[in-house]
Design an enzyme around this catalytic site. Sequence first.
Site, mmCIF file in Angstrom:
data_model
loop_
_atom_site.group_PDB
_atom_site.id
_atom_site.type_symbol
_atom_site.label_atom_id
_atom_site.label_comp_id
_atom_site.label_asym_id
_atom_site.label_seq_id
_atom_site.Cartn_x
_atom_site.Cartn_y
_atom_site.Cartn_z
ATOM 1 N N CYS A 73 -10.001 -2.309 2.210
ATOM 2 C CA CYS A 73 -10.157 -2.314 0.819
ATOM 3 C C CYS A 73 -11.657 -2.890 0.540
ATOM 4 O O CYS A 73 -12.353 -2.330 -0.266
ATOM 5 C CB CYS A 73 -9.223 -3.106 0.182
ATOM 6 S SG CYS A 73 -8.873 -4.628 0.650
ATOM 7 N N ILE A 80 0.675 -1.257 0.045
ATOM 8 C CA ILE A 80 -0.194 -0.090 0.039
ATOM 9 C C ILE A 80 0.922 1.261 0.012
ATOM 10 O O ILE A 80 0.551 2.251 -0.565
ATOM 11 C CB ILE A 80 -0.944 -0.101 1.255
ATOM 12 C CG1 ILE A 80 -1.752 -1.185 0.849
ATOM 13 C CG2 ILE A 80 -1.836 1.199 1.170
ATOM 14 C CD1 ILE A 80 -2.720 -1.150 -0.330
ATOM 15 N N ASN A 138 -7.888 -4.245 -4.820
ATOM 16 C CA ASN A 138 -7.678 -4.272 -3.342
ATOM 17 C C ASN A 138 -6.355 -3.473 -3.206
ATOM 18 O O ASN A 138 -6.225 -3.001 -2.056
ATOM 19 C CB ASN A 138 -7.791 -5.595 -2.678
ATOM 20 C CG ASN A 138 -6.893 -6.581 -3.324
ATOM 21 O OD1 ASN A 138 -7.211 -7.088 -4.423
ATOM 22 N ND2 ASN A 138 -5.814 -6.834 -2.902
ATOM 23 N N ASP A 166 10.481 3.545 6.677
ATOM 24 C CA ASP A 166 10.404 1.918 6.614
ATOM 25 C C ASP A 166 11.641 1.626 7.350
ATOM 26 O O ASP A 166 12.788 1.866 6.899
ATOM 27 C CB ASP A 166 10.295 1.586 5.164
ATOM 28 C CG ASP A 166 9.670 0.081 5.529
ATOM 29 O OD1 ASP A 166 10.469 -0.705 6.091
ATOM 30 O OD2 ASP A 166 8.681 -0.309 4.921
ATOM 31 N N THR A 206 -13.624 -12.183 8.067
ATOM 32 C CA THR A 206 -13.389 -10.807 7.764
ATOM 33 C C THR A 206 -14.443 -9.741 8.612
ATOM 34 O O THR A 206 -15.463 -10.037 8.773
ATOM 35 C CB THR A 206 -13.465 -10.318 6.148
ATOM 36 O OG1 THR A 206 -13.204 -8.870 5.785
ATOM 37 C CG2 THR A 206 -15.011 -10.750 5.558
ATOM 38 N N GLY A 207 -13.976 -8.598 8.728
ATOM 39 C CA GLY A 207 -14.679 -7.683 9.651
ATOM 40 C C GLY A 207 -15.352 -6.702 8.561
ATOM 41 O O GLY A 207 -16.068 -5.731 9.151
#
EC number: 1.2.1.12
Length: 338
Positions: A151, A13, A315, A34, A210-211
């Site tokens: 997503c 992402i 996604n 990162d 999945t929520g």
Amino acid sequence: MSIKVGINGFGRIGRILLSNALEKPELSVVAVNDPFIEPTYAAYMLKYDSSHGLFKGDIEVDGQNLVVNGKPIRFYSERDPANIKWSETGAEYIVESTGVFTTIDKAKAHLNGGAKKVIISAPSADAPMFVMGVNHKDYDGTPTVLSNASCTTNGLAPLVKIVNDNFGIVEGLMTTVHSYTATQKTVDGPSGKDWRGGRGAAQNIIPSSTGAAKAVGKVIPAMNGKITGMSFRVPSANVSVIDLTVRLEKAASYEEITSAIKKAADGELKGIMAYTSDEVVSTDMLGNNNSSIFDIKAGISLNPNFVKLVSWYDNEWGYSRRVLDLLEHVAKVDASKK
């Protein structure tokens, strides 16, 4: 209006966010953090992408800076968000895309380094969630940490909103047939509580929880408790598809439902919801900017009150686009409050 943006986490992402941000003149990504990669490796991963192809632009490395299309982007390598010196670059709006710091308490650590607002590119247990085209206008400038939801929620919520606004939804079940992601295993391996999730991603169709469907109830309160769902993780690198089956309050033919979706996609939800009557497959949706692309020919109606609707979404790409749209919206609302 120039909005200075920082990105924490340069994974799938994070990199796609940067690629998309270059197409938005009001956004300027000035810093990336990162701790697991060096700038030279970050440049390589940004340039070459197995799903989205070669980066369309120039990438160089100058010391601790990425230089993208001639513009320097400071690269940090801090493990603790509280130690990232966002103020050095003027980054005020931070996208938290590590998938780790997804609560208000964890994400607000970015404020220590000079950030003004944090947008989490994942669902959050306690941060307010906003979905573009659904409830983004509820943002009033108050939250310092907010979530762009998932997503799948971004793919599902606009479709649910259209159907509920026009016909009313009594109840519904959603299944997302979802491409595998970085958290899965390339071959069978240990996976803690989710034993099925530890099986080889490229070899199996893996049922998963999945929520995303329940989260629709948070962005559309009228749907709270009316929709739930599950996921099948499948051997595909990118692009997913929603199967939404609902019982309607108001009887409607499939053609009437399709007409309502097309009207919204051509109007108030243009750029968020789209539709197609072509004989498409998943790879045809790679790089699609929309949150959800309704497949007219794939759905089916059992009777006027019971219907299955199918909608595609990239996604990675489409979702990243919405994160940036939300960021722009938040910044504009914030500016209007000054």
